[in-house]
Scaffold this motif. Structure first.
Motif, PDB file in Angstrom:
ATOM      1  N   VAL A 149     -64.500 -62.319  29.044  1.00 32.43           N
ATOM      2  CA  VAL A 149     -63.775 -61.117  28.622  1.00 32.43           C
ATOM      3  C   VAL A 149     -64.249 -60.673  27.238  1.00 32.43           C
TER       4      VAL A 149
ATOM      5  N   ARG B 251     -66.634 -57.011  25.987  1.00 36.35           N
ATOM      6  CA  ARG B 251     -66.401 -56.107  24.855  1.00 36.35           C
ATOM      7  C   ARG B 251     -67.553 -56.180  23.868  1.00 36.35           C
TER       8      ARG B 251
ATOM      9  N   GLN C 174     -68.229 -52.334  26.542  1.00 37.66           N
ATOM     10  CA  GLN C 174     -67.438 -52.131  27.752  1.00 37.66           C
ATOM     11  C   GLN C 174     -67.791 -50.826  28.457  1.00 37.66           C
TER      12      GLN C 174
ATOM     13  N   LEU D 281     -56.515 -59.250  28.616  1.00 39.32           N
ATOM     14  CA  LEU D 281     -56.739 -57.939  29.231  1.00 39.32           C
ATOM     15  C   LEU D 281     -55.423 -57.192  29.449  1.00 39.32           C
TER      16      LEU D 281
ATOM     17  N   GLU E 264     -54.356 -55.641  26.286  1.00 44.22           N
ATOM     18  CA  GLU E 264     -55.169 -54.458  26.030  1.00 44.22           C
ATOM     19  C   GLU E 264     -54.662 -53.272  26.847  1.00 44.22           C
TER      20      GLU E 264
ATOM     21  N   TYR F 270     -60.639 -53.006  35.157  1.00 39.27           N
ATOM     22  CA  TYR F 270     -60.212 -54.391  35.316  1.00 39.27           C
ATOM     23  C   TYR F 270     -60.374 -54.933  36.733  1.00 39.27           C
TER      24      TYR F 270
END
Length: 507
Positions: free
Chosen positions: A190, A194, A198, A369, A372, A494
């Motif tokens: 993850v 980033r 992304q 996530l 976020e 996602y």
């Protein structure tokens, strides 16, 4: 009519086994200091610097720092009366300790000297004659603190509302007991997505890294503000570099990687980006394309599995490109993430969404996530309250088990923490007010008001308050499961990640 009460706490900074402050305490101390400063326009060498402060001002304020929070709560038994409660948190330290803390702020990239950092990206906090500004990272930390505590001071809002506030920080998950970063493989991936970009690779046209060890230093001089202004763009990449007889598609230097991980994440110690970079290598997301034979790792960096210098060059591997979805790049360079449709699962309904939420809360990578997503949906407070109360209840259970609540001062300290959570999330008009039922909020207000009137609340009183907190936590869990989880699962960004998890086996 008005009545008032007050709570006073003296804050001790918790430190890790590596002798650095816990991240949460460190960020709160930094933000409290920034709120206490005037953040004016100052001159240095014929130039003006907005929202700046002197080293003398910072050291003076740190030596005796106080943060006041006031809340106005209607008396549940008499709406014509207002109960005003003021909570004061104080930090006290010697000048030498204050100087060390300010140097930590510089190292964490929260503040920079107005003249910028040196050629190696370093900087020193000087005791006299220094002039400093918050970085975009520091402003982002301050904004989260102000939103949580309802701070509306004009001099603080001015910088938060200014164009300088552009950073979208990656909030890293940490172990609550040790404050160490959580670094399971899914979480590392993850972070890497980033880091790599992304929205696609951040290729710098014309950038050549392979010709000489100093080419990147010429291409990227350390600016006064961090080199990565928003945290959305990934690390700077050079395309198709030939190094030692081999061509690599996406190349970056060790130094730019360390800069991105320090500028755009909630890292507060230079050892943390080095450790994350080493994990990228360990998981074969990147490979060392050119070594730096002159690099000597500092103590604690082991055998230098990651080299944070201009000379050391790394390339994103095919595995790393697959993790990012770049192997689906179109001929025009447009990124098309794999499996960009909605997350398709046969099990639907309230029970399945509750099971999914439990799975998310127990998985650090998905929790990162999900946070976020909630930030983008303007409801991060639901997750923050749920997790903070879980931590608080665990600590409270430990105090009960060890009989520490027999000490009245420990009960008062624990109640002060509980009241802080109430004032942040649950009081009417609180800065991070949760959307809960009116009856539940009223019962909380009654119990909190009665407890505040007692000079020495006992353990039973604390139990009754926390029982209501637990009821709120259950309500928020159901709210996230019914509203946020279904929306989270259909966000194209996602879905590829979610499909890697076996939600069907979760009950």
């Amino acid at each position: 009519m008005q009545s008032s009460s007050s709570q006073a706490t003296s804050h001790l900074l918790r430190v890790t086994d590596t002798d650095r402050p816990f991240t949460r305490d460190f960020k709160d101390l930094f933000s409290t200091l920034m709120v206490s400063l005037k953040l004016e326009t100052n001159r240095s060498f014929f130039a003006k610097y907005e929202y700046s402060f002197t080293s003398e001002q910072a050291l003076s304020n740190l030596s005796s720092l106080k943060f006041l929070q006031s809340s106005r709560i209607p008396d549940p038994n008499d709406p014509s009366r207002i109960v005003i409660t003021t909570t004061a948190t104080t930090f006290s330290m010697s000048r030498d300790v204050a100087l060390s803390i300010c140097q930590h702020f510089v190292q964490a990239r929260f503040i920079d000297p107005v003249g910028g950092r040196n050629s190696n990206g370093g900087a020193t906090f000087v005791a006299k004659g220094g002039l400093y500004q918050m970085t975009t990272k520091g402003i982002a930390v301050l904004q989260r603190f102000c939103a949580r505590n309802g701070i509306t001071a004009r001099h603080v809002l001015d910088i938060i509302e200014s164009p300088r506030n552009s950073m979208r920080l990656l909030i890293l998950e940490r172990n609550l007991a040790t404050d160490r970063l959580l670094t399971d493989s899914a979480t590392v991936e993850v972070i890497f997505r980033r880091f790599a970009g992304q929205d696609g690779p951040n290729i710098i046209p014309g950038l050549s890294l392979a010709s000489s060890s100093s080419s990147l230093a010429a291409a990227r001089k350390i600016p006064r503000q961090p080199g990565y202004p928003n945290g959305v763009l990934g690390v700077r990449l050079a395309k198709d570099q030939r190094i030692n007889g081999k061509t690599f598609t996406y190349v970056f230097s060790g130094r730019t990687a360390a800069d991105w991980l320090m500028d755009c994440c909630t890292t507060i110690d230079e050892r943390e980006p080095y450790a994350i970079g080493a994990l990228f290598v360990l998981h074969r997301l990147v490979v060392l394309a050119r070594d730096d034979p002159d690099y000597r790792p500092s103590r604690g960096n082991g055998d230098a599995p990651f080299i944070p210098t201009d000379t050391a060059l790394y390339a994103i591997t095919p595995e790393g490109q697959a993790v990012c979805g770049w192997k689906y790049l179109s001929p025009t360079g447009e990124v098309t993430p794999p499996n960009s449709g909605s997350f398709d699962t046969p099990r639907e309904g309230a029970d399945s969404n509750k099971a999914r939420l439990r799975y998310i809360l127990n998985d650090p990578s998905l929790r990162l996530l999900f946070r976020e997503f909630l930030i983008a949906s303007f409801c991060e407070e639901n997750l923050s309250f749920y997790l903070e109360l879980s931590e608080f209840m665990d600590d409270y259970a430990a105090l009960k088990a060890t009989k520490q609540l027999a000490d009245p001062s420990m009960i008062r300290r624990t109640f002060a923490t509980a009241y802080g959570m109430y004032n942040t999330f649950l009081a009417s008009g609180s800065p991070c007010e949760l959307n809960i039922e009116h009856s539940l909020r009223r019962n909380l207000a009654i119990k909190i008001t009665l407890a505040m009137r007692e000079q020495s609340p006992d353990e039973q009183c604390l139990d009754e308050v926390l029982a209501l907190f637990k009821a709120v936590q259950t309500y928020i869990f159901h709210l996230m499961a019914s509203d946020s989880v279904p929306k989270f699962f259909i966000v194209p960004r996602y879905t590829g990640i979610l499909q890697q998890h076996d939600f069907e086996s979760v009950r």
